[in-house]
Design a protein around this motif. Structure first.
Motif: not given
Length: 257
Positions: A138-144
């Protein structure tokens, strides 16, 4: 290491200035590795895969300054039209490292490396790391930055582009011994697998132009990037003037700059 420690007393603007100076030193090395950088088009996008160390930095596990630098690098690459992913093996390594850090802290053991320094300096807490255990995707997805599941499913059908991963693992071992540096068996096997995956995905693409190479693996391990390129040249899979499948963070930062 001393470069990063000296940044603790600087403000953000000062850090950015120092970062640009630091990247400037890498220009000569970059030019010797990537001959051309063309325009990245939407029809043939450049897919970038972050290594475990890069993922840990962007998550903040290596301290504030490295997090800021890696976040900016990520935005720059995305602004250039690159799409950023991580392989399943790197996701598993991140999870294992986070679990190990928490285990070692819980038993009162001593940590080493960038995360140990960040914890010691109060730039990240063990509570933060506990929270990352279950929220890394989820954290990485926030940065695409997304899992590379789609690419990894297709790799199986590309066996004709397979390199000799076992030979590369042994080559890593030999070169590490010559350089008098540690390189564990599992790390060598995993890194050989990552190189093999990128080479399969490239489908024998050989180009001087970074924008046309289609797939690229970015690592904090400069030794790995250098040895991978040297191995492929020796195997006559790559020519010295062609874009290597693995580049160090410093080389890629020079591109973004």
């Amino acid at each position: 290491g001393s470069f990063i420690r000296n940044l603790h007393e600087t403000n953000y603007q000062g850090f950015e200035k120092l970062l640009r100076i630091f990247m400037g030193v890498l220009v000569e090395e970059f030019i010797s590795t990537v001959t051309e950088v063309g325009t990245i088009g939407s029809l043939n996008p450049l897919s970038v895969f972050y290594d475990t160390g890069v993922l840990l930095r962007v998550l903040g596990c290596s301290g504030k300054m490295l997090r800021i630098a890696t976040e900016e690098l990520t935005r720059y690459l995305q602004d250039l039209g690159m799409r950023i992913y991580f392989l399943a093996g790197n996701e598993a390594e991140v999870e294992n490292i986070l679990n190990t850090i928490i285990f070692v802290k819980d038993i009162g053991g001593e940590l080493e490396g960038e995360t140990a320094a960040a914890l010691s300096d109060g730039e990240i807490s063990i509570t933060d790391i506990r929270m990352l255990q279950n929220s890394f995707p989820e954290q990485s997805a926030r940065m695409n930055i997304f899992p590379a599941e789609e690419f990894e499913r297709g790799v199986v059908a590309l066996a004709q582009y397979q390199i000799d991963e076992k030979a590369f693992s042994e080559y890593l071992k030999k070169e590490a011994l010559k350089a008098k540096r540690a390189y564990g068996v599992q790390n060598r096997i995993h890194d050989a697998d990552y190189l093999g995956t990128i080479m399969r995905l490239r489908k024998n693409i050989k180009t001087r132009d970074l924008a046309d190479c289609r797939f690229l693996f970015v690592t904090v391990n400069k030794f790995l990037a250098t040895i991978a390129r040297r191995f492929l040249i020796q195997q006559k899979v790559l020519q010295p003037q062609q874009c290597a499948p693995m580049l160090s963070v410093g080389q890629v930062a020079t591109i973004a700059w």
